[in-house]
Scaffold this motif. Structure first.
Motif, PDB file in Angstrom:
ATOM      1  N   MET A   1      59.023 -73.564 136.405  1.00 15.47           N
ATOM      2  CA  MET A   1      60.174 -72.685 136.479  1.00 15.47           C
ATOM      3  C   MET A   1      59.868 -71.393 135.741  1.00 15.47           C
ATOM      4  SD  MET A   1      63.996 -73.532 135.287  1.00 15.47           S
ATOM      5  CE  MET A   1      64.995 -72.252 134.642  1.00 15.47           C
ATOM      6  N   GLU A   2      60.162 -70.310 136.367  1.00 13.93           N
ATOM      7  CA  GLU A   2      59.979 -68.998 135.764  1.00 13.93           C
ATOM      8  C   GLU A   2      61.006 -68.831 134.649  1.00 13.93           C
ATOM      9  OE1 GLU A   2      60.965 -64.578 137.239  1.00 13.93           O
ATOM     10  OE2 GLU A   2      59.805 -65.804 138.605  1.00 13.93           O
ATOM     11  N   CYS A   3      60.569 -68.353 133.517  1.00 13.19           N
ATOM     12  CA  CYS A   3      61.500 -68.337 132.390  1.00 13.19           C
ATOM     13  C   CYS A   3      62.177 -66.995 132.195  1.00 13.19           C
ATOM     14  CB  CYS A   3      60.819 -68.820 131.117  1.00 13.19           C
ATOM     15  SG  CYS A   3      59.975 -67.593 130.167  1.00 13.19           S
ATOM     16  N   GLY A   4      62.086 -66.027 132.971  1.00 17.54           N
ATOM     17  CA  GLY A   4      62.810 -64.776 132.765  1.00 17.54           C
ATOM     18  C   GLY A   4      61.893 -63.683 132.295  1.00 17.54           C
ATOM     19  N   SER A   5      62.239 -62.504 132.627  1.00 16.90           N
ATOM     20  CA  SER A   5      61.379 -61.366 132.325  1.00 16.90           C
ATOM     21  C   SER A   5      61.551 -60.922 130.878  1.00 16.90           C
ATOM     22  CB  SER A   5      61.718 -60.216 133.272  1.00 16.90           C
ATOM     23  OG  SER A   5      63.021 -59.722 132.992  1.00 16.90           O
ATOM     24  N   TRP A   6      60.704 -60.013 130.463  1.00 18.00           N
ATOM     25  CA  TRP A   6      60.756 -59.494 129.098  1.00 18.00           C
ATOM     26  C   TRP A   6      62.074 -58.778 128.857  1.00 18.00           C
ATOM     27  CZ3 TRP A   6      61.403 -54.304 128.413  1.00 18.00           C
ATOM     28  CH2 TRP A   6      61.154 -53.495 129.529  1.00 18.00           C
ATOM     29  N   TRP A   7      62.633 -58.200 129.907  1.00 18.51           N
ATOM     30  CA  TRP A   7      63.894 -57.471 129.797  1.00 18.51           C
ATOM     31  C   TRP A   7      65.038 -58.414 129.446  1.00 18.51           C
ATOM     32  CZ3 TRP A   7      68.362 -57.027 133.016  1.00 18.51           C
ATOM     33  CH2 TRP A   7      69.162 -55.941 132.731  1.00 18.51           C
ATOM     34  N   LEU A   8      65.072 -59.573 130.082  1.00 17.41           N
ATOM     35  CA  LEU A   8      66.115 -60.556 129.782  1.00 17.41           C
ATOM     36  C   LEU A   8      65.983 -61.071 128.359  1.00 17.41           C
ATOM     37  CD1 LEU A   8      66.213 -62.601 133.098  1.00 17.41           C
ATOM     38  CD2 LEU A   8      67.918 -60.993 132.255  1.00 17.41           C
ATOM     39  N   LYS A   9      64.757 -61.276 127.926  1.00 19.06           N
ATOM     40  CA  LYS A   9      64.535 -61.742 126.560  1.00 19.06           C
ATOM     41  C   LYS A   9      64.952 -60.676 125.545  1.00 19.06           C
ATOM     42  CE  LYS A   9      60.954 -64.946 127.844  1.00 19.06           C
ATOM     43  NZ  LYS A   9      59.551 -65.293 127.787  1.00 19.06           N
ATOM     44  N   LEU A  10      64.692 -59.406 125.872  1.00 18.18           N
ATOM     45  CA  LEU A  10      65.110 -58.317 124.995  1.00 18.18           C
ATOM     46  C   LEU A  10      66.633 -58.250 124.908  1.00 18.18           C
ATOM     47  CD1 LEU A  10      64.366 -55.793 123.330  1.00 18.18           C
ATOM     48  CD2 LEU A  10      64.515 -54.497 125.463  1.00 18.18           C
ATOM     49  N   LEU A  11      67.314 -58.396 126.052  1.00 23.32           N
ATOM     50  CA  LEU A  11      68.775 -58.390 126.047  1.00 23.32           C
ATOM     51  C   LEU A  11      69.343 -59.503 125.181  1.00 23.32           C
ATOM     52  CD1 LEU A  11      69.779 -57.639 129.743  1.00 23.32           C
ATOM     53  CD2 LEU A  11      70.080 -56.177 127.753  1.00 23.32           C
ATOM     54  N   TRP A  12      68.663 -60.638 125.167  1.00 21.14           N
ATOM     55  CA  TRP A  12      69.139 -61.761 124.371  1.00 21.14           C
ATOM     56  C   TRP A  12      69.148 -61.418 122.887  1.00 21.14           C
ATOM     57  CZ3 TRP A  12      71.955 -65.836 124.806  1.00 21.14           C
ATOM     58  CH2 TRP A  12      71.920 -66.816 123.835  1.00 21.14           C
ATOM     59  N   TYR A  13      68.153 -60.654 122.422  1.00 20.40           N
ATOM     60  CA  TYR A  13      68.045 -60.359 120.999  1.00 20.40           C
ATOM     61  C   TYR A  13      68.789 -59.101 120.568  1.00 20.40           C
ATOM     62  CZ  TYR A  13      64.757 -64.128 120.630  1.00 20.40           C
ATOM     63  OH  TYR A  13      64.195 -65.374 120.650  1.00 20.40           O
ATOM     64  N   LEU A  14      69.255 -58.298 121.497  1.00 20.95           N
ATOM     65  CA  LEU A  14      70.031 -57.122 121.123  1.00 20.95           C
ATOM     66  C   LEU A  14      71.408 -57.552 120.614  1.00 20.95           C
ATOM     67  CD1 LEU A  14      69.243 -54.624 124.010  1.00 20.95           C
ATOM     68  CD2 LEU A  14      68.418 -54.556 121.674  1.00 20.95           C
ATOM     69  N   PRO A  15      71.918 -56.843 119.620  1.00 15.74           N
ATOM     70  CA  PRO A  15      73.210 -57.245 119.057  1.00 15.74           C
ATOM     71  C   PRO A  15      74.372 -56.908 120.001  1.00 15.74           C
ATOM     72  CG  PRO A  15      72.399 -55.280 117.963  1.00 15.74           C
ATOM     73  CD  PRO A  15      71.322 -55.733 118.897  1.00 15.74           C
ATOM     74  N   HIS A  16      75.177 -57.890 120.298  1.00 16.50           N
ATOM     75  CA  HIS A  16      76.407 -57.767 121.067  1.00 16.50           C
ATOM     76  C   HIS A  16      77.383 -58.783 120.522  1.00 16.50           C
ATOM     77  CE1 HIS A  16      74.997 -55.153 124.295  1.00 16.50           C
ATOM     78  NE2 HIS A  16      73.934 -55.916 124.446  1.00 16.50           N
ATOM     79  N   LEU A  17      78.640 -58.579 120.801  1.00 17.69           N
ATOM     80  CA  LEU A  17      79.616 -59.618 120.470  1.00 17.69           C
ATOM     81  C   LEU A  17      79.317 -60.823 121.351  1.00 17.69           C
ATOM     82  CD1 LEU A  17      82.858 -57.484 120.239  1.00 17.69           C
ATOM     83  CD2 LEU A  17      81.570 -58.479 118.362  1.00 17.69           C
ATOM     84  N   PRO A  18      79.459 -62.028 120.828  1.00 18.14           N
ATOM     85  CA  PRO A  18      79.069 -63.225 121.586  1.00 18.14           C
ATOM     86  C   PRO A  18      79.745 -63.351 122.950  1.00 18.14           C
ATOM     87  CG  PRO A  18      79.459 -63.797 119.305  1.00 18.14           C
ATOM     88  CD  PRO A  18      79.874 -62.375 119.470  1.00 18.14           C
TER      89      PRO A  18
END
Length: 73
Positions: A1-18
């Motif tokens: 299974m493809e685990c997602g691009s670097w962009w998706l991983k970056l979005l995960w670590y950027l601060p946002h309200l949950p």
């Protein structure tokens, strides 16, 4: 299974309200599913489900699980 691009991983670590982050990943998952990239859609849904589980946000958990069950069109 493809685990997602670097962009998706970056979005995960950027601060946002949950809750905003959950909504963003669900929307991204819907968009990826619409264009036929099921692996990336599942990655987005999984990330949103993980965050919703840590918040005990039952509404979002049910919403995301419904999308997991839905077959791609």
């Amino acid at each position: 299974m493809e685990c997602g691009s670097w962009w998706l991983k970056l979005l995960w670590y950027l601060p946002h309200l949950p809750k905003k982050k959950i909504k963003m990943f669900v929307k991204l998952g819907d968009n990826y599913r619409k264009i036929g990239k099921e692996a990336k859609a599942r990655y987005c849904y999984q990330q949103a489900l993980t965050l919703a589980g840590s918040l005990s946000a039952v509404y979002y958990i049910k919403k995301i699980e419904a999308r997991f069950k839905k077959q791609p069109a």
